[in-house]
Write a protein that holds these residues in place. Sequence first.
Motif, mmCIF file in Angstrom:
data_model
loop_
_atom_site.group_PDB
_atom_site.id
_atom_site.type_symbol
_atom_site.label_atom_id
_atom_site.label_comp_id
_atom_site.label_asym_id
_atom_site.label_seq_id
_atom_site.Cartn_x
_atom_site.Cartn_y
_atom_site.Cartn_z
ATOM 1 N N GLU A 326 35.294 37.776 35.600
ATOM 2 C CA GLU A 326 36.085 38.132 36.258
ATOM 3 C C GLU A 326 37.804 38.198 36.383
ATOM 4 O O GLU A 326 38.175 38.632 35.191
ATOM 5 C CB GLU A 326 35.604 37.501 37.975
ATOM 6 N N ASN A 327 38.294 40.017 37.010
ATOM 7 C CA ASN A 327 39.546 40.103 36.417
ATOM 8 C C ASN A 327 39.618 40.824 36.075
ATOM 9 O O ASN A 327 40.311 40.684 34.561
ATOM 10 C CB ASN A 327 40.692 38.266 36.816
ATOM 11 N N ASN A 329 40.630 42.848 32.974
ATOM 12 C CA ASN A 329 42.096 44.168 32.259
ATOM 13 C C ASN A 329 41.495 44.756 30.632
ATOM 14 O O ASN A 329 41.885 44.060 29.880
ATOM 15 C CB ASN A 329 43.355 43.258 32.409
#
Length: 378
Positions: A326-327, A329
Amino acid sequence: MRKIFLLSVLSFAIYSCGKKEGDSIDSLIESKNIAALNAKKSALQSEILKIEEALAKLDTKQEEALVSVITLKDTIFNHYLDIQGNVDTNENIIVQPEFSGTLTSLLVKAGQKVSKGQILGRVDDAGMSQQLAQIQTQYELAKTTYERQKNLWNQKIGSEIQYLQAQTQMTSLEKSIAQMKAQLAKTIIRAPFSGTIDEVFVEKGEVVAPGPQGLLRIVNLGNMFVSTSVPESYIGKLKIGTEVDVFLTSLGKTYKGKVRQVGNFINPNNRSFGIEVSIPNPENLLRPNQVAKLKIIDYINKNATVVPSNVIQEDGQGKHFVYVVENINGKTGVASKSIVTLGKSSDNVTEILSGLSEEDVIVTEGVNTISEGMKLNF
């Protein structure tokens, strides 16, 4: 080291601050200066917050892991029943003589191809051919006598009994000829079907008779199948025409076959029923009694979410989970544990019924070195 150093510096600073201002704090308490005490408390809490933030940064820096990931896509999932069977053919027999006697001729040898009805050998007829010739001579005479008596009877000459006796004699000899020819036919050994002579057990001149040894073995490799037994729980899942992958261990080859027969009887000893799978044999490499491994499709999900089976883990409560990134970047993200419901497994992948969806990014390598909330590099 950085963490220990920072803790030491902050602890020393607080200690020094308290040391220098200890008297004033005591005096503030004695003087009951509430405003000054609250200000001192706020200053200390601010220092503690700075320490916690520094520790959080140091812990995150240490808890990083390098992993491999994949993005999930809906795919077709096939589940297979893996069982073992034996290659067989219905056209694999030992030819037996129908008549006892001396083998007067043997016209084939091992490895020779023969056609259905081809003569393979002969057994001595013990004089039946001469007997047949005599009966045929008697028949010709009886036939002539019958025809003459019939002509006379049609002209109202002679007696009816003479006519009937001539007819009976001719009919009796006709039946004797048919019986004799049937017996003589048994002395001729013919191929019951087209195939190849695999073995010859006798030599010309031997006395032969019906028995367990027989004369020779004939095999046809053009109509091969695999027979096996399937657990009764698969009743209704296997039908005539179901496609099957047949792997021959001795050849290292996989053939495409189809279920051609499904048994109607459940064996009470092992609770299974028999099936036959027809397989092609274009190269004539298949042989009766070869060991085959069958993969039979018994379940299909055309829009399945599947993951490699080795990424699925189990927690202390017996629940299965995988790590989702998740998250995200760029090439970094955070590990998140996702509880999943498992379906069927096949070919090192497992169907996920709930807990994951298309486009989820899951960890495939390094799953044993990460934990919830850990920073991931991939």
